[in-house]
Every structure is written in structure tokens, then in C-alpha cells.
Design a protein around this motif. Structure first.
Motif, short mmCIF file in Angstrom:
data_model
loop_
_atom_site.label_atom_id
_atom_site.label_comp_id
_atom_site.label_asym_id
_atom_site.label_seq_id
_atom_site.Cartn_x
_atom_site.Cartn_y
_atom_site.Cartn_z
N VAL A 163 7.21 9.30 -2.22
CA VAL A 163 8.43 9.21 -1.41
C VAL A 163 8.14 9.68 0.01
O VAL A 163 8.58 9.05 0.99
N GLU A 164 7.41 10.75 0.16
CA GLU A 164 7.08 11.25 1.50
C GLU A 164 6.26 10.23 2.27
O GLU A 164 6.45 10.05 3.48
N ARG A 165 5.38 9.54 1.60
CA ARG A 165 4.54 8.53 2.25
C ARG A 165 5.36 7.32 2.72
O ARG A 165 4.98 6.64 3.67
N LEU A 166 6.48 7.09 2.09
CA LEU A 166 7.31 5.93 2.42
C LEU A 166 8.24 6.19 3.61
O LEU A 166 8.87 5.25 4.11
N ASP A 167 8.33 7.43 4.05
CA ASP A 167 9.29 7.77 5.10
C ASP A 167 8.91 7.14 6.44
O ASP A 167 7.76 6.76 6.67
N GLY A 168 9.89 7.02 7.31
CA GLY A 168 9.66 6.52 8.66
C GLY A 168 9.66 5.01 8.78
O GLY A 168 9.10 4.46 9.73
N GLY A 169 10.29 4.32 7.82
CA GLY A 169 10.31 2.86 7.87
C GLY A 169 9.09 2.25 7.21
O GLY A 169 8.48 1.31 7.75
#
Length: 427
Positions: A84-90
């Protein structure tokens, strides 16, 4: 073709319970990735690896506080926290690849985001009655993207166990509802070797058992926001000392609707959100609006984009305020290739449950699958947008929307059959 209808239903219902808006599809992406890893696909590109790299924020990217809220929801629902953290920022979404020998490279595009619409809790609404209504209050899958993602997984399974020879890429695209995800995914590089591309949408006022082999009539669209900034004053004592942002915005809106029509085809303009001011006795120093323009072709949309920009600048100048316009969504027009549409018709003819085949229909709206379609076509490939009929109580983008789950199997078998025939036609 052996399709596990129960597994399709289970996956669709899980996704339906966890709708997420554009660029916040954290649980949805994580759930899709979980399914894809269980299938041991040849390549899996997730998040930033599935999209164009960019130092600029994605169009329509929610603020960090909003994204953090959705990340927490996803983790609480069982999503892997590191992913989930890796998916952040669009960076939501994924691309799955299976390789099955020599043959064409075929793409299938499905979208995955939900909508900010409260879901019905009436007994007559099947998700409420059967216990898979949205758990994210105020949001729901009101356009069938839960079904689209499920069909994408189902087609991947069906093709894996077929005689298809070649490469299949399934594009799980984020942020369609904001017309913001198709562009970054089309420029990711994963489309550059695709010979044939299918995109699919469920419903669209076609009943279960009806297949539209190729759709066109996509209106090119640009969405934008404008912020007007003037200066305040007392509206009674000294109105001449103020520079009225609301007055400038009103002039811009009036004159946007007065832009001349175009001889080459239909155009559209709409100011959908307007806001500003603080009190009736204060000349408004700030105002903002959210608008869109559309055109039958990309060129007509560009005409409307240029003209609305000219109108906004003139209105701001007339009332001595500043105006800053920012683009928040964009998609071109597109048309389906007849060759691919014909293969859908041939495949659908042998699928149990298909009782009507429609060769063509006009969408009449906008869709950013057109970015992916154009990318493939510009490189000499072919693309086709397929309509998968389903009985849907309530219209799209309403709180009563639902899909007939029998249409999932029909869609998987039709698309997988057409994809398999592409490798046969290359022999």
C-alpha cells in the motif's frame, strides 16, 4: 471453455465491498496483486512499474491527508501495508503478463476505481440483501469496475488454460472515473509491443446476453479548474475598492456557454462546480469553478479548450482579477477497429447465454481507455472497445446500480475466445 463462475462471483463481491476513488485504489490493487501472484504470471508490474514515471503530480491526485485515510482503510481491510505504501502518490494499478510461445501480443484493459456515491441499503438492492454492500460509506462501485477487474482476472485464467499462442497483457487501470489514469498507463511502455488491444465495459443499457462487438462515439474531454483572485471591499460603503472574483467567474461562465458551435461536429461545455465569497456584504476576493469541455474529435475538444481559456483570461482582465487554470483530466476520442470487433462477434456466437450480438454502438460519453487504444493504433496495431451487456437496476452512477453476475462468465468466455482466435489468425 471451463470458467469458474463461483470464483468470479466471490472476487467481484469482495471488490464491491471495498470501492475506492481514483488514485486511492489501495485495497483493490493489493487484492488484484494477491490474485495474480497466486497464478504465478510471467511478469507482474505493480504501481509505479505499471505507469509512466513522472515528477509532476498525477491529474486529479487527492491530497496526502485523503490518501492516508484510504491507505489506512485498505490496511485495516487486509491489504499488505508495504505494498500500500508503494502505491501512494498516484501509483495504483497493475499490469500482468503471461507468455505462451510464439504469436501476437494481445492486451486487455480493465479499470478498477469506484465512485463517491452512497450505496443503497434497500432490501431490493441485491448487494445489500446478500451482504456485500459497500463497507466504505459514501462510496460504491456504481459503474461496474468491480466486474471489469474480475473479468480481467477471469480472462487471464481462461487464456492460460487455452490453446492461445502468444503473449497476453492485462492492464488493471486506475483513475478512470477522473479520466486521469489512462494517459500514464498508456505511456508506461507496456503498450509499445501490443499488436491487438481489447477494452471492455459492462452494462451501458445493454441487457444480459447482449454483446456489442465494437463501440465508438467517444467524446474527447478535458476537465479543468479555475481559481479567480481579486481583492475584498465593503459591498455597501466602498464597492469600487474591490475587484470582484465572483463577477469575473460569472462572466467567464456566461461566455463559455456562448462559444460558437463548430462546423466539424458537436462540442460540449459545462461549469459543474462553482463556489466563492464569504458574505453577502463583502466583495468576493476569491472564487473557483470546475468545468469540462468535450468534442466529437480530439481536435474539436482542443478547439473548446483553447476558446474557454481565451474566455477565462478575458473575463479576468475585464474585472481586474487574476485567473489560474489547471487541467485535471483529459482523454482523446477513439474508434474501434472492425477486424477485432468481428472476432468478438464470432466468439460470442458460441458462448452460452449470448442471445444478441450488436455490431456497433456509440458511447456518447468519454473514456480514457482511448489513450491505450490510440497508443496501439498509432504504432500500427488494432484496438477495440467491447460492450458486455448486463441487467443493471438503476442507471450507471446511481446508488441502485448493480450487475447481473451471470454476465461475468459470458464476458470472460467471449473475450478469451476472441483472444485465442487472434493467435489462430496469425498462423
Amino acid at each position: 471453455m471451463n470458467v469458474d463462475a463461483d470464483a468470479l462471483t466471490e472476487t467481484r463481491r469482495d471488490l464491491h465491498r471495498h470501492p475506492e476513488p481514483a488514485w486511492c485504489e489501495f485495497y483493490t490493487t493489493a487484492r488484484i496483486v494477491e490474485e495474480l501472484r497466486a497464478r504465478d504470471v510471467d511478469e507482474l508490474h505493480v504501481g509505479p512499474d505499471a505507469l509512466e514515471e513522472s515528477d509532476e503530480p498525477r491529474m486529479s491526485l487527492p491530497d496526502q491527508a485523503t490518501r492516508d485515510e484510504w491507505k489506512d482503510r485498505a490496511v485495516d481491510a487486509g491489504a499488505d501495508a508495504d505494498l500500500v505504501e508503494r502505491l501512494d502518490g498516484g501509483n495504483t494499478g497493475a499490469v500482468a503478463v503471461i507468455e505462451q510461445g510464439e504469436g501476437p501480443t494481445v492486451g486487455l484493459r480493465v479499470d478498477i476505481d469506484g465512485l463517491p456515491i452512497p450505496e443503497s441499503d434497500e432490501e431490493s438492492h441485491a448487494p445489500a440483501a446478500a451482504g456485500f454492500r459497500s463497507e466504505n460509506e459514501g462510496y460504491m462501485h456504481a459503474c461496474g469496475h468491480d466486474a471489469h477487474a474480475t473479468v480481467g482476472l477471469g480472462v487471464l485464467d481462461a487464456v492460460r488454460h487455452s490453446d492461445f499462442s502468444g503473449t497476453l497483457k492485462v492492464f488493471f487501470q486506475p483513475a478512470e472515473e477522473r479520466v486521469a489514469g489512462g494517459g500514464p498507463m498508456s505511456r508506461s511502455g507496456h503498450l509499445d509491443d501490443v499488436d491487438f488491444l481489447y477494452a471492455v465495459h459492462i452494462g451501458l443499457d445493454h441487457p444480459t446476453g447482449e454483446i456489442v462487438t465494437g463501440m465508438g462515439g467517444f467524446l474527447a474531454v478535458s476537465g479543468f479548474e479555475v481559481e479567480f483572485e481579486g481583492s475584498p471591499a465593503h459591498a455597501g460603503a466602498h464597492p469600487e475598492e474591490g475587484d470582484n472574483a465572483i463577477q469575473a467567474m460569472a462572466a467567464a461562465i456566461t461566455n463559455m456557454y456562448a462559444i460558437p458551435r463548430h462546423a466539424d461536429g458537436p462540442t460540449r461545455v459545462n461549469a459543474g462546480v462553482v463556489e466563492g465569497g464569504t458574505a453577502s456584504n463583502i466583495v468576493a476576493a476569491e472564487a473557483a469553478m470546475e468545468c469540462e469541455v468535450r468534442g466529437q474529435t480530439t481536435e474539436l475538444m482542443e478547439y473548446m479548450w483553447d476558446e474557454t481559456g481565451r474566455v477565462v483570461d478575458a473575463a479576468a482582465d475585464m474585472h481586474d482579477v487574476s485567473a489560474e487554470r489547471s487541467l485535471n483530466s483529459r482523454a482523446p476520442s477513439a474508434e474501434s477497429d472492425d477486424e477485432l470487433a468481428a472476432l468478438i462477434g464470432d466468439a460470442a456466437g458460441s458462448v452460452e447465454g449470448v442471445d444478441s450480438i450488436v455490431e456497433h454502438d456509440e458511447l456518447g460519453g468519454s473514456e480514457d481507455a482511448t489513450f491505450l487504444m490510440n497508443r496501439v493504433q498509432e504504432q500500427g496495431g488494432k484496438a477495440c472497445y467491447v460492450g458486455l451487456g448486463t441487467d443493471h437496476p438503476g442507471g450507471h452512477h446511481t446508488s441502485e446500480f448493480d450487475v447481473d453476475e451471470d454476465s461475468l462468465t459470458i464476458g470472460v468466455e467471449t473475450l478469451a475466445g476472441a483472444i485465442e482466435s487472434l493467435s489462430e489468425s496469425e498462423d
